[in-house]
Design a protein around this motif. Structure first.
Motif, PDB file in Angstrom:
ATOM      1  N   VAL A  25      21.670  42.088 -30.313  1.00  0.00           N
ATOM      2  CA  VAL A  25      22.234  42.181 -28.960  1.00  0.00           C
ATOM      3  C   VAL A  25      21.183  42.674 -27.958  1.00  0.00           C
ATOM      4  CG1 VAL A  25      23.944  43.415 -27.533  1.00  0.00           C
ATOM      5  CG2 VAL A  25      24.615  42.488 -29.755  1.00  0.00           C
ATOM      6  N   GLU A  29      19.789  40.216 -25.079  1.00  0.00           N
ATOM      7  CA  GLU A  29      20.058  40.478 -23.649  1.00  0.00           C
ATOM      8  C   GLU A  29      18.748  40.559 -22.867  1.00  0.00           C
ATOM      9  OE1 GLU A  29      23.014  43.337 -22.570  1.00  0.00           O
ATOM     10  OE2 GLU A  29      24.510  42.507 -23.923  1.00  0.00           O
ATOM     11  N   CYS A  35      25.718  37.877 -26.147  1.00  0.00           N
ATOM     12  CA  CYS A  35      26.077  37.727 -27.566  1.00  0.00           C
ATOM     13  C   CYS A  35      27.575  37.819 -27.757  1.00  0.00           C
ATOM     14  CB  CYS A  35      25.419  38.823 -28.397  1.00  0.00           C
ATOM     15  SG  CYS A  35      23.650  38.627 -28.538  1.00  0.00           S
ATOM     16  N   ASP A  54      28.163  43.713 -26.498  1.00  0.00           N
ATOM     17  CA  ASP A  54      27.119  43.868 -25.472  1.00  0.00           C
ATOM     18  C   ASP A  54      26.382  45.180 -25.745  1.00  0.00           C
ATOM     19  OD1 ASP A  54      28.691  45.957 -24.497  1.00  0.00           O
ATOM     20  OD2 ASP A  54      29.621  44.731 -22.939  1.00  0.00           O
TER      21      ASP A  54
END
Ligand code: F6P
Length: 344
Positions: A25, A29, A35, A54
């Motif tokens: 994740v 990001e 995700c 997240d």
């Protein structure tokens, strides 16, 4: 809309799954992806069932045992129409790539889906059994051995007090890594692993010697060790969806303890720690390893390096071909068996 990466955890859980999810994740990001978790392994992709993920949700995953997104031993290749559903849901969920976190079975499915349908999938190796090839270690193993070693130390205390022989049964399936590392680290007197048929007379000789010297002894056995004709005659074997024999009722610890008591006349007890080895907070080693392989998986997807697995090679995390990781089980090899001869 940001590009999306799906994450699933399949097979038996082990400490390190949550940090691995966090690793994916966080790296994803940073690379501009969002995700989403697929609930309970391949089942999540078959059913199209997702779980929100997240950075905020995964922030404290580093020290957490279990898997937030659930797991199962679902094999889509064993369920009518399930492979098609996986492919359909991959599109429907608008996934750019999929990170499959698992052992031999979960990654075996990933290998097939990539080979047969070019599914953009990468693998992350996990298993307390440490039996995956092409990676030096799998996360989950270090924690499982740490827990088992703690159990061994405790058994030694009670064994010493009662002047008994103690037998500890550990998991590890058809690889003896957990049993061997537990026995080494706890200074056991004998170890039984599936890779080597138990030499019963050698074991009895060693235990009698040890007992004479210190009035107790410790044996560590793998759940899948072999007693040959002295063992319990196998009844009908129950298999899981991947065709593995379910070992939970085999009772190696109990069988070995009875045999020792019969052969030596020394009071013997056994303990089976089973799933305790799979729970709790991961060790520092497992936390770092799982975070690193998780992060590498996001990078592999970003570089479109599909069909690869994030592996620990030396001290580096590298993308290696998935099929090589799942093609052959990594069992206790000659180097370690030789070492075992010296120590036990
Ligand atoms: O593969 C991990 C493992 O813990 C093995 O060591 C053990 O044989 C098996 O899973 C147990 O599976 P289950 O959780 O389905 O009982």
């Amino acid at each position: 809309m940001a590009k999306r990466i799906g994450i699933l955890t399949g097979g038996g859980d082990c400490p390190g799954l949550n940090p691995a999810i966090k690793g994916v994740v966080y790296a994803a990001e940073k690379l501009g992806y969002e995700c989403v978790g697929l609930a309970e392994g391949w089942k999540g992709l078959v059913d199209g069932k997702t779980i929100k993920l997240d950075k905020k949700i995964t922030e404290y995953f580093t020290e957490q045992g279990g898997t937030y997104i659930g797991t199962s031993r679902t094999n889509p290749y064993k369920i009518e129409g399930a492979v098609k559903k996986c492919l359909k849901n991959f599109k429907k969920l608008k996934l750019t790539g999929l990170v499959a976190i698992g052992g031999e079975d979960t990654l075996g499915v990933a290998t097939k889906l990539h080979k047969e349908y070019k599914l953009p999938v990468v693998g992350v190796p996990k298993t307390m059994d440490n039996d995956l090839s092409i990676t030096d270690y799998t996360f989950g193993f270090d924690t499982a051995v740490t827990v088992a070693a703690d159990a061994a130390f405790r058994l030694k205390d009670t064994g010493k007090s009662h002047r008994r022989i103690m037998v500890l049964e550990v998991m590890g399936r058809h690889a003896g890594w957990v049993a061997l590392f537990t026995a080494i680290t706890s200074g056991a007197d004998f170890v039984c692993i599936p890779e080597k048929k138990i030499d019963v007379s050698k074991m009895m000789k060693k235990l009698k010697e040890s007992y004479k010297r210190k009035k107790f002894a410790l044996v560590v056995t793998s759940e899948a060790a072999e007693l040959g004709s002295l063992g319990k005659t196998a009844g009908k074997k129950e298999l899981d969806q991947f065709g593995h024999v379910i070992l939970k009722d085999r009772g190696m610890g109990s069988q070995i303890a009875s045999l020792i008591e019969r052969e030596t006349g020394i009071e013997t007890r056994f303990a089976v720690i089973g799933h305790i080895q799979r729970g709790g907070s991961p060790t520092v080693f497992d936390r770092i390893l799982s975070l690193r392989v998780g992060m590498q998986a996001a990078h592999l997807i970003h570089k479109k390096n599909f069909g690869k697995m994030a592996a620990l090679v030396g001290n580096r995390i590298m993308g290696v071909p998935l099929h090589k990781a799942t093609g052959k089980l990594k069992t206790v090899d000659k180097h370690w068996r030789d070492l075992m001869e010296i120590l036990f």
